[in-house]
Design an enzyme around this catalytic site. Sequence first.
Site, PDB file in Angstrom:
ATOM      1  N   SER A  72     -50.522 -24.272 -58.041  1.00 49.25           N
ATOM      2  CA  SER A  72     -51.807 -23.823 -57.516  1.00 49.25           C
ATOM      3  C   SER A  72     -52.673 -25.000 -57.081  1.00 49.25           C
ATOM      4  O   SER A  72     -52.534 -26.116 -57.579  1.00 49.25           O
ATOM      5  CB  SER A  72     -52.570 -23.028 -58.589  1.00 49.25           C
TER       6      SER A  72
HETATM    7  N1  SAH Z   1     -49.173 -22.144 -63.303  1.00 51.80           N
HETATM    8  C1  SAH Z   1     -48.241 -22.654 -62.332  1.00 51.80           C
HETATM    9  C2  SAH Z   1     -48.325 -21.879 -61.029  1.00 51.80           C
HETATM   10  C3  SAH Z   1     -46.987 -21.365 -60.664  1.00 51.80           C
HETATM   11  S1  SAH Z   1     -46.878 -20.145 -59.413  1.00 51.80           S
HETATM   12  C4  SAH Z   1     -48.385 -24.157 -62.140  1.00 51.80           C
HETATM   13  O1  SAH Z   1     -49.297 -24.757 -62.750  1.00 51.80           O
HETATM   14  O2  SAH Z   1     -47.589 -24.759 -61.440  1.00 51.80           O
HETATM   15  C5  SAH Z   1     -46.600 -18.689 -60.368  1.00 51.80           C
HETATM   16  C6  SAH Z   1     -45.349 -18.649 -61.198  1.00 51.80           C
HETATM   17  O3  SAH Z   1     -45.277 -17.360 -61.812  1.00 51.80           O
HETATM   18  C7  SAH Z   1     -44.033 -18.804 -60.441  1.00 51.80           C
HETATM   19  O4  SAH Z   1     -43.331 -19.889 -60.963  1.00 51.80           O
HETATM   20  C8  SAH Z   1     -43.299 -17.490 -60.692  1.00 51.80           C
HETATM   21  O5  SAH Z   1     -41.907 -17.636 -60.823  1.00 51.80           O
HETATM   22  C9  SAH Z   1     -43.925 -17.035 -61.996  1.00 51.80           C
HETATM   23  N2  SAH Z   1     -43.812 -15.602 -62.310  1.00 51.80           N
HETATM   24  C10 SAH Z   1     -43.884 -14.544 -61.447  1.00 51.80           C
HETATM   25  N3  SAH Z   1     -43.739 -13.390 -62.139  1.00 51.80           N
HETATM   26  C11 SAH Z   1     -43.577 -13.721 -63.459  1.00 51.80           C
HETATM   27  C12 SAH Z   1     -43.376 -12.982 -64.660  1.00 51.80           C
HETATM   28  N4  SAH Z   1     -43.305 -11.650 -64.667  1.00 51.80           N
HETATM   29  N5  SAH Z   1     -43.258 -13.655 -65.813  1.00 51.80           N
HETATM   30  C13 SAH Z   1     -43.319 -15.013 -65.840  1.00 51.80           C
HETATM   31  N6  SAH Z   1     -43.483 -15.765 -64.745  1.00 51.80           N
HETATM   32  C14 SAH Z   1     -43.630 -15.139 -63.561  1.00 51.80           C
END
Ligand code: SAH
Length: 224
Positions: A72
């Site tokens: 993000s």
């Molecule tokens: N907080 C992260 C942002 C990652 S983007 C950072 O600091 O880099 C969002 C993430 O959510 C992705 O990696 C995606 O694979 C994950 N995601 C999507 N659905 C999910 C679920 N049901 N459970 C766990 N992770 C999930």
Amino acid sequence: MINSFFGSSSGERKFKKRRRQLVDKLRDRGIHDENVLKAIGNVPRHKFVETALEDRAYKDTALPIERGQTISQPYTVAYQTQLLEVEEGDKILEIGTGSGYQAAILCEMGARVYSVERIKHLYDRSRDILEELGYRAQLKCDDGTVGWSAYSPYDGILVTAAAPEVPDKLKHQLNVGGILVVPVGDNDRQIMMRVIRTDEERFETERYNAFKFVPLIGEEGWKE
Ligand code: SAH
């Protein structure tokens, strides 16, 4: 040896300066929680992106990570973390570990961090980098839309992917007084929602600004 030593330390100095500039920018954009700003000033975001993108790590933009996901934008990380009102020692659950950067920010703020990621490759990568940097988060590879009941209740739950609605199971894994921050909407645009558990069966919902996240996929999220 000596060259690479000097090379890397001047690199670190450069990144440190950029982090300070990023913190100033976030402050100008309205982030006022000093603990959040301090954490952003300390966590080496360039370690959470691939080497080719390192140079862009302290611009206020989202960047691609593997498997079509994103780290993000720093403003978004700061905004969500500020809404969570993290205090030292709080037990925080994050859904969507991704790169591990947000988890590192929470660790840096003194929280006890639990984080769930559904993609195994990202789970493995974030586990390695967090360990290398000395951040102790508990990680799990699973569907986070149903929370992580083994360690509930939490003081705060942070969802970093776009949900079609507020996941009910997450609300119920909050302490009374606990805060859930989750972006809710369609594929293109989500409203940041903050849900506070005011007592056993009562929740208060607040709506904030619009953002754009990758989809939350799972039982209480979008179907694959
Ligand atoms: N907080 C992260 C942002 C990652 S983007 C950072 O600091 O880099 C969002 C993430 O959510 C992705 O990696 C995606 O694979 C994950 N995601 C999507 N659905 C999910 C679920 N049901 N459970 C766990 N992770 C999930």
